[in-house]
Design a protein around this motif. Structure first.
Motif, mmCIF file in Angstrom:
data_model
loop_
_atom_site.group_PDB
_atom_site.id
_atom_site.type_symbol
_atom_site.label_atom_id
_atom_site.label_comp_id
_atom_site.label_asym_id
_atom_site.label_seq_id
_atom_site.Cartn_x
_atom_site.Cartn_y
_atom_site.Cartn_z
ATOM 1 N N PHE A 70 0.828 -1.206 0.000
ATOM 2 C CA PHE A 70 0.000 0.000 0.000
ATOM 3 C C PHE A 70 0.862 1.256 0.000
ATOM 4 N N TRP A 71 1.870 1.317 0.853
ATOM 5 C CA TRP A 71 2.683 2.509 0.955
ATOM 6 C C TRP A 71 3.481 2.768 -0.318
ATOM 7 N N ILE A 72 3.964 1.700 -0.951
ATOM 8 C CA ILE A 72 4.732 1.875 -2.185
ATOM 9 C C ILE A 72 3.853 2.460 -3.289
ATOM 10 N N ILE A 73 2.623 1.967 -3.405
ATOM 11 C CA ILE A 73 1.722 2.449 -4.454
ATOM 12 C C ILE A 73 1.132 3.803 -4.080
ATOM 13 N N PHE A 74 0.844 4.010 -2.808
ATOM 14 C CA PHE A 74 0.194 5.238 -2.359
ATOM 15 C C PHE A 74 1.101 6.459 -2.542
ATOM 16 N N CYS A 75 2.405 6.284 -2.383
ATOM 17 C CA CYS A 75 3.299 7.441 -2.470
ATOM 18 C C CYS A 75 3.385 8.000 -3.892
ATOM 19 N N LEU A 76 3.061 7.191 -4.915
ATOM 20 C CA LEU A 76 3.156 7.679 -6.299
ATOM 21 C C LEU A 76 2.101 8.739 -6.613
ATOM 22 N N PRO A 77 0.790 8.489 -6.422
ATOM 23 C CA PRO A 77 -0.178 9.573 -6.681
ATOM 24 C C PRO A 77 -0.045 10.739 -5.713
ATOM 25 N N VAL A 78 0.408 10.476 -4.498
ATOM 26 C CA VAL A 78 0.587 11.581 -3.551
ATOM 27 C C VAL A 78 1.696 12.517 -4.014
ATOM 28 N N MET A 79 2.781 11.961 -4.521
ATOM 29 C CA MET A 79 3.861 12.804 -5.038
ATOM 30 C C MET A 79 3.431 13.535 -6.313
ATOM 31 N N GLU A 80 2.623 12.896 -7.128
ATOM 32 C CA GLU A 80 2.089 13.592 -8.304
ATOM 33 C C GLU A 80 1.184 14.746 -7.888
ATOM 34 N N MET A 81 0.364 14.522 -6.862
ATOM 35 C CA MET A 81 -0.482 15.597 -6.352
ATOM 36 C C MET A 81 0.365 16.757 -5.835
ATOM 37 N N ALA A 82 1.446 16.437 -5.129
ATOM 38 C CA ALA A 82 2.317 17.496 -4.614
ATOM 39 C C ALA A 82 2.961 18.281 -5.745
ATOM 40 N N TRP A 83 3.350 17.608 -6.833
ATOM 41 C CA TRP A 83 3.952 18.299 -7.970
ATOM 42 C C TRP A 83 2.946 19.236 -8.643
ATOM 43 N N ILE A 84 1.710 18.788 -8.768
ATOM 44 C CA ILE A 84 0.685 19.628 -9.380
ATOM 45 C C ILE A 84 0.372 20.822 -8.487
ATOM 46 N N ILE A 101 8.315 14.123 1.325
ATOM 47 C CA ILE A 101 9.200 13.531 2.335
ATOM 48 C C ILE A 101 8.426 12.572 3.224
ATOM 49 N N PHE A 102 7.246 12.963 3.665
ATOM 50 C CA PHE A 102 6.443 12.068 4.505
ATOM 51 C C PHE A 102 6.014 10.820 3.737
ATOM 52 N N ALA A 103 5.664 10.976 2.459
ATOM 53 C CA ALA A 103 5.253 9.826 1.663
ATOM 54 C C ALA A 103 6.403 8.840 1.455
ATOM 55 N N LEU A 104 7.559 9.353 1.067
ATOM 56 C CA LEU A 104 8.710 8.480 0.863
ATOM 57 C C LEU A 104 9.202 7.882 2.180
ATOM 58 N N GLY A 105 9.193 8.675 3.244
ATOM 59 C CA GLY A 105 9.617 8.163 4.548
ATOM 60 C C GLY A 105 8.710 7.053 5.051
ATOM 61 N N GLY A 106 7.394 7.251 4.904
ATOM 62 C CA GLY A 106 6.465 6.208 5.324
ATOM 63 C C GLY A 106 6.610 4.937 4.509
ATOM 64 N N ALA A 107 6.773 5.092 3.186
ATOM 65 C CA ALA A 107 6.908 3.911 2.333
ATOM 66 C C ALA A 107 8.185 3.143 2.652
#
Length: 346
Positions: A70-84, A101-107
């Motif tokens: 879950f964390w590996i897949i979840f961090c991808l759309p979250v990082m895309e959202m942050a970029w947008i 940072i929180f997304a990558l750290g959690g994953a």
């Protein structure tokens, strides 16, 4: 893979992983558990506890792997959202970098800790099932200590190692909720800045839900810390918040993100492409204006050619003016005069 599919898949993984984890928490809470007896590390109770864990190992493995994926897949759309939301790194940069940072750290921490914990548990099951943990003392030493039966030192040692190792997975589980709190709270403030100029994407209700989830995630972080110290008091709170936050609110937020993210990405792309085209047109017009000022265009027609040719002809040379007064005598007069004045020889 499209971002909306990633969001929906991660929501399914999150619901499945936490459903299994909540079921394990409820089952262990309902079992007859005597904390005072457990702290004595009685060999018979420890052996029974390991038999129960062995029966639940399939659910335990499933929960760990599902949560890691879950964390590996979840961090991808979250990082895309942050970029947008950062508008390609030009707005609310601190908030959106914090989300990444929180997304990558959690994953990273969830993946590594669960792999480590599953490996430790597999080794512990091997010890409990295949090695002698009942009788470690020699018969004479046991007789001197007044032990007529098995000493159970091996079971005590196994449980002590299990408690020490579980501290890592416990603090990582608590850190998971701290990362989720940071992601949702930072996303709330970043979306708030985004909506000042763009109100067709990332709705206010969805954004407010994210802030509420972030606050509940902080409560879960505190409950995880307290649960390690006060199991009886905090476990019902953990179960209640887990059912609300893990199974309903967070999956709903992620699924809603999957519907909004493609539209926001398209809007972001159109805005930046239009900006680059407008900048290119302005640059071309400015270059044309500069060329018009620095190198004016000239045309040559027949009249201009005749005028220019006439203008290039040299001026006519005029003869000097005739002198005024009496004219000078001719040259013959000078010659005759010379003959008269010159004396002759005798």
């Amino acid at each position: 893979m499209p971002s909306n599919i990633l969001c929906w898949f991660s929501a399914i993984l999150f619901m499945a992983a936490n459903s299994v984890e909540i079921a394990l928490i409820v089952k262990r809470h309902k079992d007859s558990f005597n904390r005072d007896s457990y702290t004595e590390l009685l060999p018979d109770d420890i052996e029974q506890s390991w038999n129960t864990r062995y029966d639940e190992k399939a659910l335990f493995y499933a929960s760990g792997f599902l949560n890691s994926f879950f964390w590996i897949i979840f961090c991808l759309p979250v990082m895309e959202m942050a970029w947008i939301l950062s508008r390609s790194g030009t707005q609310s940069l601190g908030l959106n970098v914090g989300i990444c940072i929180f997304a990558l750290g959690g994953a990273l921490t969830e993946w590594l800790s669960h792999l480590f914990w599953i490996g430790v548990t597999v080794a512990s099951f091997t010890l409990a099932n295949n090695f002698n943990l009942d009788d470690w003392l020699r018969s004479d030493v046991a007789a001197n200590l007044g032990l007529d039966s098995e000493d159970g030192i091996g079971w005590r040692e196994l449980e002590a190692d299990h408690i020490v190792s579980s501290g890592m997975i416990w603090i990582v589980d608590a850190f998971e909720w701290l990362c989720l709190c940071g992601i949702f709270c930072f996303a709330f403030f970043s979306v708030f800045q985004w909506r000042k100029t763009e109100q067709t994407t990332f709705g206010p209700r969805w954004n407010s839900l994210g802030l509420f989830i972030g606050l509940l995630a902080m409560v879960e972080f505190i409950a995880e810390i307290v649960r390690f110290d006060g199991f009886k008091v905090a476990t019902p709170i953990v179960i209640l918040y887990s059912a609300l936050n893990r199974l309903i609110l967070i999956p709903a937020w992620i699924i809603s993100l999957g519907f909004q993210l493609p539209k926001a990405a398209s809007k972001h792309f159109e805005t930046h492409v239009g900006y680059y085209f407008d900048s290119g047109d302005d640059l071309a017009m400015s270059e044309q204006g500069a060329q018009g000022q620095s190198s004016p265009r000239f045309t040559i027609d027949d009249d201009d050619t005749d005028k220019n040719v006439q203008g290039l002809q040299p001026p006519a040379v005029s003869s000097p003016p005739a002198p005024t007064g009496p004219a000078p005598p001719p040259a013959e007069a000078f010659a005759a005069n010379a003959m008269i004045t010159t004396p002759t020889e005798p």
